[in-house]
Scaffold this motif. Structure first.
Motif, PDB file in Angstrom:
ATOM      1  N   CYS A  94     -13.224   7.457  -9.135  1.00 21.93           N
ATOM      2  CA  CYS A  94     -12.697   6.415  -8.238  1.00 21.93           C
ATOM      3  C   CYS A  94     -13.117   6.675  -6.801  1.00 21.93           C
ATOM      4  O   CYS A  94     -13.495   5.740  -6.078  1.00 21.93           O
ATOM      5  CB  CYS A  94     -11.180   6.362  -8.332  1.00 21.93           C
ATOM      6  SG  CYS A  94     -10.561   5.808  -9.927  1.00 21.93           S
TER       7      CYS A  94
ATOM      8  N   ASN B 133       0.831  -1.194   0.000  1.00 23.91           N
ATOM      9  CA  ASN B 133       0.000   0.000   0.000  1.00 23.91           C
ATOM     10  C   ASN B 133       0.867   1.246   0.000  1.00 23.91           C
ATOM     11  O   ASN B 133       1.873   1.305   0.698  1.00 23.91           O
ATOM     12  CB  ASN B 133      -0.902   0.031   1.234  1.00 23.91           C
ATOM     13  CG  ASN B 133      -1.975  -1.029   1.188  1.00 23.91           C
ATOM     14  OD1 ASN B 133      -2.464  -1.365   0.117  1.00 23.91           O
ATOM     15  ND2 ASN B 133      -2.351  -1.544   2.331  1.00 23.91           N
TER      16      ASN B 133
ATOM     17  N   ASN C 196      -3.267  -1.437  -8.657  1.00 24.58           N
ATOM     18  CA  ASN C 196      -3.843  -0.423  -9.545  1.00 24.58           C
ATOM     19  C   ASN C 196      -5.216   0.053  -9.101  1.00 24.58           C
ATOM     20  O   ASN C 196      -6.017   0.480  -9.928  1.00 24.58           O
ATOM     21  CB  ASN C 196      -3.942  -0.973 -10.974  1.00 24.58           C
ATOM     22  CG  ASN C 196      -2.577  -1.163 -11.589  1.00 24.58           C
ATOM     23  OD1 ASN C 196      -1.659  -0.401 -11.294  1.00 24.58           O
ATOM     24  ND2 ASN C 196      -2.438  -2.166 -12.429  1.00 24.58           N
ATOM     25  N   PHE C 197      -5.525  -0.048  -7.801  1.00 25.03           N
ATOM     26  CA  PHE C 197      -6.834   0.415  -7.348  1.00 25.03           C
ATOM     27  C   PHE C 197      -6.716   1.114  -6.001  1.00 25.03           C
ATOM     28  O   PHE C 197      -5.767   0.902  -5.256  1.00 25.03           O
ATOM     29  CB  PHE C 197      -7.837  -0.748  -7.272  1.00 25.03           C
ATOM     30  CG  PHE C 197      -7.522  -1.772  -6.221  1.00 25.03           C
ATOM     31  CD1 PHE C 197      -8.020  -1.634  -4.922  1.00 25.03           C
ATOM     32  CD2 PHE C 197      -6.732  -2.865  -6.518  1.00 25.03           C
ATOM     33  CE1 PHE C 197      -7.723  -2.572  -3.957  1.00 25.03           C
ATOM     34  CE2 PHE C 197      -6.442  -3.815  -5.548  1.00 25.03           C
ATOM     35  CZ  PHE C 197      -6.937  -3.656  -4.265  1.00 25.03           C
ATOM     36  N   PHE C 198      -7.697   1.961  -5.721  1.00 26.99           N
ATOM     37  CA  PHE C 198      -7.752   2.659  -4.446  1.00 26.99           C
ATOM     38  C   PHE C 198      -8.335   1.720  -3.397  1.00 26.99           C
ATOM     39  O   PHE C 198      -9.368   1.104  -3.620  1.00 26.99           O
ATOM     40  CB  PHE C 198      -8.641   3.896  -4.528  1.00 26.99           C
ATOM     41  CG  PHE C 198      -8.072   5.022  -5.343  1.00 26.99           C
ATOM     42  CD1 PHE C 198      -6.749   5.050  -5.719  1.00 26.99           C
ATOM     43  CD2 PHE C 198      -8.877   6.074  -5.726  1.00 26.99           C
ATOM     44  CE1 PHE C 198      -6.224   6.085  -6.472  1.00 26.99           C
ATOM     45  CE2 PHE C 198      -8.370   7.127  -6.470  1.00 26.99           C
ATOM     46  CZ  PHE C 198      -7.037   7.134  -6.845  1.00 26.99           C
ATOM     47  N   SER C 199      -7.664   1.630  -2.255  1.00 21.18           N
ATOM     48  CA  SER C 199      -8.178   0.798  -1.172  1.00 21.18           C
ATOM     49  C   SER C 199      -8.840   1.645  -0.088  1.00 21.18           C
ATOM     50  O   SER C 199      -9.611   1.130   0.708  1.00 21.18           O
ATOM     51  CB  SER C 199      -7.064  -0.055  -0.577  1.00 21.18           C
ATOM     52  OG  SER C 199      -5.952   0.738  -0.216  1.00 21.18           O
TER      53      SER C 199
ATOM     54  N   VAL D 136      -4.980   9.343  -0.392  1.00 22.60           N
ATOM     55  CA  VAL D 136      -5.461   8.115  -1.021  1.00 22.60           C
ATOM     56  C   VAL D 136      -4.467   6.991  -0.766  1.00 22.60           C
ATOM     57  O   VAL D 136      -3.266   7.148  -0.968  1.00 22.60           O
ATOM     58  CB  VAL D 136      -5.634   8.308  -2.546  1.00 22.60           C
ATOM     59  CG1 VAL D 136      -6.018   7.009  -3.223  1.00 22.60           C
ATOM     60  CG2 VAL D 136      -6.652   9.389  -2.833  1.00 22.60           C
ATOM     61  N   CYS D 137      -5.002   5.874  -0.321  1.00 26.05           N
ATOM     62  CA  CYS D 137      -4.203   4.661  -0.162  1.00 26.05           C
ATOM     63  C   CYS D 137      -4.495   3.780  -1.367  1.00 26.05           C
ATOM     64  O   CYS D 137      -5.657   3.503  -1.670  1.00 26.05           O
ATOM     65  CB  CYS D 137      -4.573   3.946   1.138  1.00 26.05           C
ATOM     66  SG  CYS D 137      -3.585   2.469   1.452  1.00 26.05           S
ATOM     67  N   SER D 138      -3.441   3.383  -2.052  1.00 35.07           N
ATOM     68  CA  SER D 138      -3.639   2.529  -3.221  1.00 35.07           C
ATOM     69  C   SER D 138      -2.807   1.257  -3.086  1.00 35.07           C
ATOM     70  O   SER D 138      -1.759   1.241  -2.449  1.00 35.07           O
ATOM     71  CB  SER D 138      -3.284   3.274  -4.510  1.00 35.07           C
ATOM     72  OG  SER D 138      -1.967   3.783  -4.438  1.00 35.07           O
ATOM     73  N   CYS D 139      -3.338   0.219  -3.684  1.00 36.92           N
ATOM     74  CA  CYS D 139      -2.690  -1.088  -3.688  1.00 36.92           C
ATOM     75  C   CYS D 139      -2.777  -1.605  -5.115  1.00 36.92           C
ATOM     76  O   CYS D 139      -3.881  -1.690  -5.668  1.00 36.92           O
ATOM     77  CB  CYS D 139      -3.418  -2.024  -2.722  1.00 36.92           C
ATOM     78  SG  CYS D 139      -2.731  -3.670  -2.656  1.00 36.92           S
TER      79      CYS D 139
END
Length: 149
Positions: free
Chosen positions: A16, A2, A53-56, A48-51
């Protein structure tokens, strides 16, 4: 892995953020129009926390002078209880502290026990209650955290 990024303007991220908020809050989520308006206001910021290729998860907050307000915190339901909200809150509070913010405010539904646990963990205290504030006659607890040492 992340990663957390900060945005002073969420232009281009709206779809998103809207989808994640809807997924996290269901029927209690804000309208797409309301969220779009909020994320692009002056003095409003998004972490924004991303993992992959998507926002978590994300936190929308405002900061003006020495005060800030957490507007919303949303984490993808399938990823909750994995410290995403905790990491987002920690990073946002660290950033606000470095910017010499003295007080951080937020509102939370009184029945949102997971969020209340997170906010208490970070030292937020209840300062007021707004009766029947949310849909379904849910009351909001107004909370504050002092960032002064």
């Amino acid at each position: 892995m992340n990663s957390i990024q900060f945005f002073d303007n969420a232009h281009g991220l709206e779809s998103c953020l809207i989808a994640l908020h809807k997924e996290a809050f269901g029927s209690l989520s804000w309208s797409a129009q309301d969220l779009c308006e909020l994320v692009n206001r002056p003095h409003y910021h998004v972490a924004v926390c991303s993992c992959e290729n998507f926002f978590s998860g994300f936190i929308l907050y405002s900061r003006l002078f020495d005060e800030a307000e957490i507007i919303t915190l949303a984490v993808k339901p399938t990823l909750q209880r994995r410290k995403i909200g905790t990491n987002l809150m920690k990073r946002v509070l660290e950033k606000l502290s470095k910017q010499e913010v003295q007080s951080v405010f937020l509102e939370v539904a009184e029945n949102n026990l997971a969020a209340l646990g997170l906010y208490h963990y970070f030292g937020f205290v209840e300062i007021n209650k707004r009766t029947n504030y949310y849909k379904g006659n849910l009351s909001a607890l107004c909370m504050k955290k002092s960032l002064l040492i």
